[in-house]
Design an enzyme around this catalytic site. Structure first.
Site, PDB file in Angstrom:
ATOM      1  N   ASN A   8       0.905  -1.404   0.131  1.00  0.00           N
ATOM      2  CA  ASN A   8       0.086   0.104   0.058  1.00  0.00           C
ATOM      3  C   ASN A   8       0.975   1.272   0.235  1.00  0.00           C
ATOM      4  OD1 ASN A   8      -1.825   1.877   0.365  1.00  0.00           O
ATOM      5  ND2 ASN A   8      -2.293   1.362   2.542  1.00  0.00           N
ATOM      6  N   LYS A  10       0.066   4.276  -0.337  1.00  0.00           N
ATOM      7  CA  LYS A  10      -0.862   5.414   0.139  1.00  0.00           C
ATOM      8  C   LYS A  10      -0.599   6.536  -0.875  1.00  0.00           C
ATOM      9  CE  LYS A  10      -0.012   3.761   4.551  1.00  0.00           C
ATOM     10  NZ  LYS A  10      -0.382   3.904   6.097  1.00  0.00           N
ATOM     11  N   HIS A  86      -9.663   1.401   4.988  1.00  0.00           N
ATOM     12  CA  HIS A  86      -8.490   1.535   5.797  1.00  0.00           C
ATOM     13  C   HIS A  86      -8.843   2.608   6.907  1.00  0.00           C
ATOM     14  CE1 HIS A  86      -4.347   2.826   6.496  1.00  0.00           C
ATOM     15  NE2 HIS A  86      -3.759   1.720   5.854  1.00  0.00           N
ATOM     16  N   GLU A  88      -6.930   5.068   7.852  1.00  0.00           N
ATOM     17  CA  GLU A  88      -6.751   6.306   7.610  1.00  0.00           C
ATOM     18  C   GLU A  88      -8.095   6.993   6.534  1.00  0.00           C
ATOM     19  OE1 GLU A  88      -3.217   5.847   5.341  1.00  0.00           O
ATOM     20  OE2 GLU A  88      -2.020   5.370   7.300  1.00  0.00           O
ATOM     21  N   GLU A 155      -5.645  -4.741  10.990  1.00  0.00           N
ATOM     22  CA  GLU A 155      -4.479  -3.525  11.169  1.00  0.00           C
ATOM     23  C   GLU A 155      -4.884  -2.651  12.348  1.00  0.00           C
ATOM     24  OE1 GLU A 155      -2.505  -2.486   7.225  1.00  0.00           O
ATOM     25  OE2 GLU A 155      -4.446  -1.365   7.430  1.00  0.00           O
ATOM     26  N   GLY A 161       1.965   2.742  10.841  1.00  0.00           N
ATOM     27  CA  GLY A 161       3.031   3.728  10.403  1.00  0.00           C
ATOM     28  C   GLY A 161       3.895   4.292  11.975  1.00  0.00           C
ATOM     29  N   SER A 191       3.349  -1.609  10.747  1.00  0.00           N
ATOM     30  CA  SER A 191       4.851  -1.630  10.805  1.00  0.00           C
ATOM     31  C   SER A 191       5.289  -3.026  10.835  1.00  0.00           C
ATOM     32  CB  SER A 191       4.975  -1.021  12.389  1.00  0.00           C
ATOM     33  OG  SER A 191       4.541   0.174  12.569  1.00  0.00           O
TER      34      SER A 191
HETATM   35  C1  PEP Z   1      -1.070   0.562   6.287  1.00  0.00           C
HETATM   36  O1  PEP Z   1      -0.966   1.752   6.291  1.00  0.00           O
HETATM   37  O2  PEP Z   1      -1.676  -0.331   5.780  1.00  0.00           O
HETATM   38  C2  PEP Z   1       0.208  -0.130   6.951  1.00  0.00           C
HETATM   39  C3  PEP Z   1       0.117  -1.266   7.313  1.00  0.00           C
HETATM   40  O3  PEP Z   1       1.216   0.717   7.127  1.00  0.00           O
HETATM   41  P1  PEP Z   1       2.668   0.561   7.730  1.00  0.00           P
HETATM   42  O4  PEP Z   1       2.988  -0.719   7.311  1.00  0.00           O
HETATM   43  O5  PEP Z   1       3.485   1.702   7.472  1.00  0.00           O
HETATM   44  O6  PEP Z   1       2.508   0.620   9.155  1.00  0.00           O
END
Ligand code: PEP
Length: 231
Positions: A8, A10, A86, A88, A155, A161, A191
């Site tokens: 992803n 983003k 997601h 976000e 998640e 992040g 992460s």
């Molecule tokens: C995400 O945004 O779906 C995600 C898992 O980000 P990160 O790996 O940076 O935590």
């Protein structure tokens, strides 16, 4: 079963040139490359092995919906996977009802919906019973669903992040719980990187990873892919 890695990106990178370079570096079988919308058509042409994904979709096929993107348009562009709900996007106001409509629209258009669920830190601090309740609520509309075109991404919001990945045991526990509600594959996101990927990927309940930050580094993503192939 082969483990899947979903990259992803983003709202990165900003230029098409950089996007092409990154896509070439991550073009592996069992990878899904999810670039920003403006690059979808170009990246589709670049990919020889990986599948193409989109970061969002609207629930109507066509009409007066300024700024929205139809699932049918995405399908025609060669998009196979669509990330929906997601955290976000939920933070921008997407409700469970909107998300459910998007999932149905994506599947009806012939795509695979990657539905994101996960708890905030305040819930995690209360313990796993509360986490299960929270996620159970997010999934209630999908109870007993067993579509081959649905993947759930667990998640935890506090892990996205932040550099603070979930404990793999906890992630596997939640993945088992999710699979007791919906009988579809569950991936973990939050992460992950080449140092911790293996701890998640060796869990039989975890079908793969949704990778944010680490997917912006081609070398790092390649290392993760090598682990995914080996486990
Ligand atoms: C995400 O945004 O779906 C995600 C898992 O980000 P990160 O790996 O940076 O935590």
């Amino acid at each position: 079963m082969k483990k899947i890695l979903i990259a992803n990106w983003k709202m990165n990178p900003v230029s098409e040139k950089e996007a092409i370079k990154l896509a070439r570096a991550e073009d592996f079988r069992n990878a899904v490359i999810v670039p920003p919308f403006p690059f979808l058509g170009t990246i589709k042409k670049v990919l020889k092995n990986a599948s193409l994904g989109a970061q969002n979709v609207f629930y109507e096929e066509r009409g007066a919906y300024t700024g929205e993107i139809s699932p049918v348009m995405l399908k025609k562009l060669g998009v196979k996977y669509i990330i929906i709900g997601h955290s976000e996007r939920r933070a921008l106001g997407e409700s469970d009802i909107m998300i459910a409509r998007k999932v149905n629209a994506a599947i009806s258009a012939g795509c695979v919906a990657v539905l994101c669920v996960g708890e905030p830190l305040s819930v995690r601090k209360k313990g796993s019973a509360e986490v299960k309740k929270y996620i159970g609520r997010q999934l209630r509309i999908f109870k007993n669903s067993k579509s081959k075109d649905l993947i759930i991404a667990y998640e935890p919001i506090w892990a996205i992040g932040t550099g603070k990945n979930a404990n793999p045991e906890d992630a596997a526990y939640v993945a088992r719980y999710i699979r007791s509600i919906v009988r579809v594959p569950v991936v973990y996101g939050g992460s992950t990187n080449s140092k911790n990927a293996e701890y998640f990927l060796i869990k039989k309940e975890i079908a793969g990873l949704l990778v944010g930050g680490a997917s912006l580094n081609g070398k790092e993503f390649r290392k993760m892919m090598e682990i995914a192939k080996r486990v």
